[in-house]
Write a protein that holds these residues in place. Sequence first.
Motif, PDB file in Angstrom:
ATOM      1  N   HIS A 229      37.680 -28.247  13.226  1.00  0.00           N
ATOM      2  CA  HIS A 229      37.584 -27.546  11.943  1.00  0.00           C
ATOM      3  C   HIS A 229      38.658 -26.464  11.993  1.00  0.00           C
ATOM      4  O   HIS A 229      38.507 -25.464  12.684  1.00  0.00           O
TER       5      HIS A 229
ATOM      6  N   HIS B  16      41.750 -23.919  10.266  1.00  0.00           N
ATOM      7  CA  HIS B  16      42.116 -23.158   9.066  1.00  0.00           C
ATOM      8  C   HIS B  16      43.623 -22.949   8.985  1.00  0.00           C
ATOM      9  O   HIS B  16      44.342 -23.091   9.969  1.00  0.00           O
TER      10      HIS B  16
ATOM     11  N   ASN C  90      41.204 -24.437   4.300  1.00  0.00           N
ATOM     12  CA  ASN C  90      40.907 -25.374   5.377  1.00  0.00           C
ATOM     13  C   ASN C  90      42.024 -26.407   5.481  1.00  0.00           C
ATOM     14  O   ASN C  90      42.929 -26.449   4.657  1.00  0.00           O
TER      15      ASN C  90
ATOM     16  N   ARG D 268      31.084 -26.743   0.798  1.00  0.00           N
ATOM     17  CA  ARG D 268      30.542 -25.637   1.598  1.00  0.00           C
ATOM     18  C   ARG D 268      31.653 -24.634   1.910  1.00  0.00           C
ATOM     19  O   ARG D 268      31.725 -23.588   1.298  1.00  0.00           O
ATOM     20  N   ASP D 269      32.569 -24.958   2.810  1.00  0.00           N
ATOM     21  CA  ASP D 269      33.646 -24.017   3.136  1.00  0.00           C
ATOM     22  C   ASP D 269      34.564 -23.830   1.918  1.00  0.00           C
ATOM     23  O   ASP D 269      34.968 -22.715   1.588  1.00  0.00           O
TER      24      ASP D 269
END
Length: 511
Positions: A203, A205, A239, A13-14
Amino acid sequence: MTRKIAIFDTTLRDGEQSPGASMNTEEKLIIARQLIRMNVDVIEAGFPISSPGDFKSVAEIGRIAGDKCTVCGLTRAVDKDIEVAAEALKTAKRPRIHTGLGVSPSHLRDKLRLTEDQTIERAIHAVKLARNFVDDVEFYAEDAGRADQDFLVRIIEAAVKAGATVVNIPDTTGYNMPWEFGARIRDLRERVDGIEGVTISVHTHNDLGMATALALESVRNGATQIECTINGLGERAGNTSLEEVVMAIRMHEAELDAHTDIVTKELCHASKLVSSITGIMVQPNKAIVGANAFAHSSGIHQDGVLKARDTYEIIDPADVGAAGSQIILSARSGHAALRHRMAELGYTFNDEEFENIYQAFLEVADKKKEVYDEDLESIVHERERVSSAIWTLGAVQVSCGFPLTPTATLTLVDEDGEEHTVAAYGTGPVDAVYKAVDQIVAVENDLSEFSIKSITRGIDALGEVTVRVTAASGEVYIGRGSDNDIIVSSTKAYINALNRLISDQREAASK
Ligand SMILES: [Zn+2]
């Protein structure tokens, strides 16, 4: 026993949101099988409302995951998104809906145009709606890293009361320092009513190169789920990298009071697989999975490592599967041996498909003698590219050298089996071939990247070429091709990219 940290993988997804990393359903399934084999706890399989392809991927991955892991679909805090995600997740035994919205001042003011109270209302509504469909709902507070902390406490508490089972605190822009972010997590644990009954997820980055540090500092302060991707793939700088957090936790289990269930021996294989499918290479000095992660070039270091490995190495390469794959097959290997090894790698075929794969394997084995796992994967991917092709390579021949003008003669076959042959010249052999392809296929595009690497060892290794082309629409397409002959791989890669571009244009036209 130390705390179990759940690994939530969002490569599909990401990770897929990295420019040029888009994957089709088949490719996503290959990666999902590897994630299941590695024992990840949650696979975020896509954003179902965003496209029919994402919907299908979520449904298919739900089907193969069974009860081995949770399958998650992303939504905005929008009714339609949640309904469509619930529909896509019907195949999953352990479905999770991931819903939420932005919580930082800039999100509220500029993106959502909502007051704080309206934002909380919307969060409660979304979580409750999602809970009507599934028992496991994760609420994300986008850009929590830049939110007003008092507001963050309020909205997280509201989401927990509405029925969220997991709360995701993202540093969406990768802005924080680890200690600041850790303090936010600790503060939530102290102030949010009911937080002890839910999982805190982070989550983070990598915009400042801090993603792994942010995740670990969060674990120290009470988070028990980390959202991450293979190779740290993802938007912008990416990520949190799965292999880094998993190995850091493993090396510091006692002081972090934490462990994961990841099969670490699969890490290098997963890295190569994702790199080969997305065409995004891993930098050689990347921690854990980079080609140089266990290479020692200085004489002093080599001497030290030979005497005792842990002089300069903190990780045994075998623990992450970096020792290299074994020579396992040759031209003498029979059907059963190939089928067995393919099954171990996660590939199963019907008899007809398998026969094609076996013939392709024999061709490679004839040329190479020793066939590695990476070669087998390349054979499978090559077959998939051919079976969905619009244009296929009939023949290619180049003449080049000093002082010749590089010239290519090329035959492409269209979907009706008709052959098209042209000749072209260029500044080099690949340029000549690509000009010939352009004459036949005639679709507007810009070639923005061309890279070549050998998949396995030795001068007879398969060479894999990756190209990126940009269509007139601005959309980027990746193409790959592999062969022992780099001119052939280059040709296949370009045709593969154009096939994807054309099939997308056709899909868009038929809507
Ligand atoms: Zn993200």
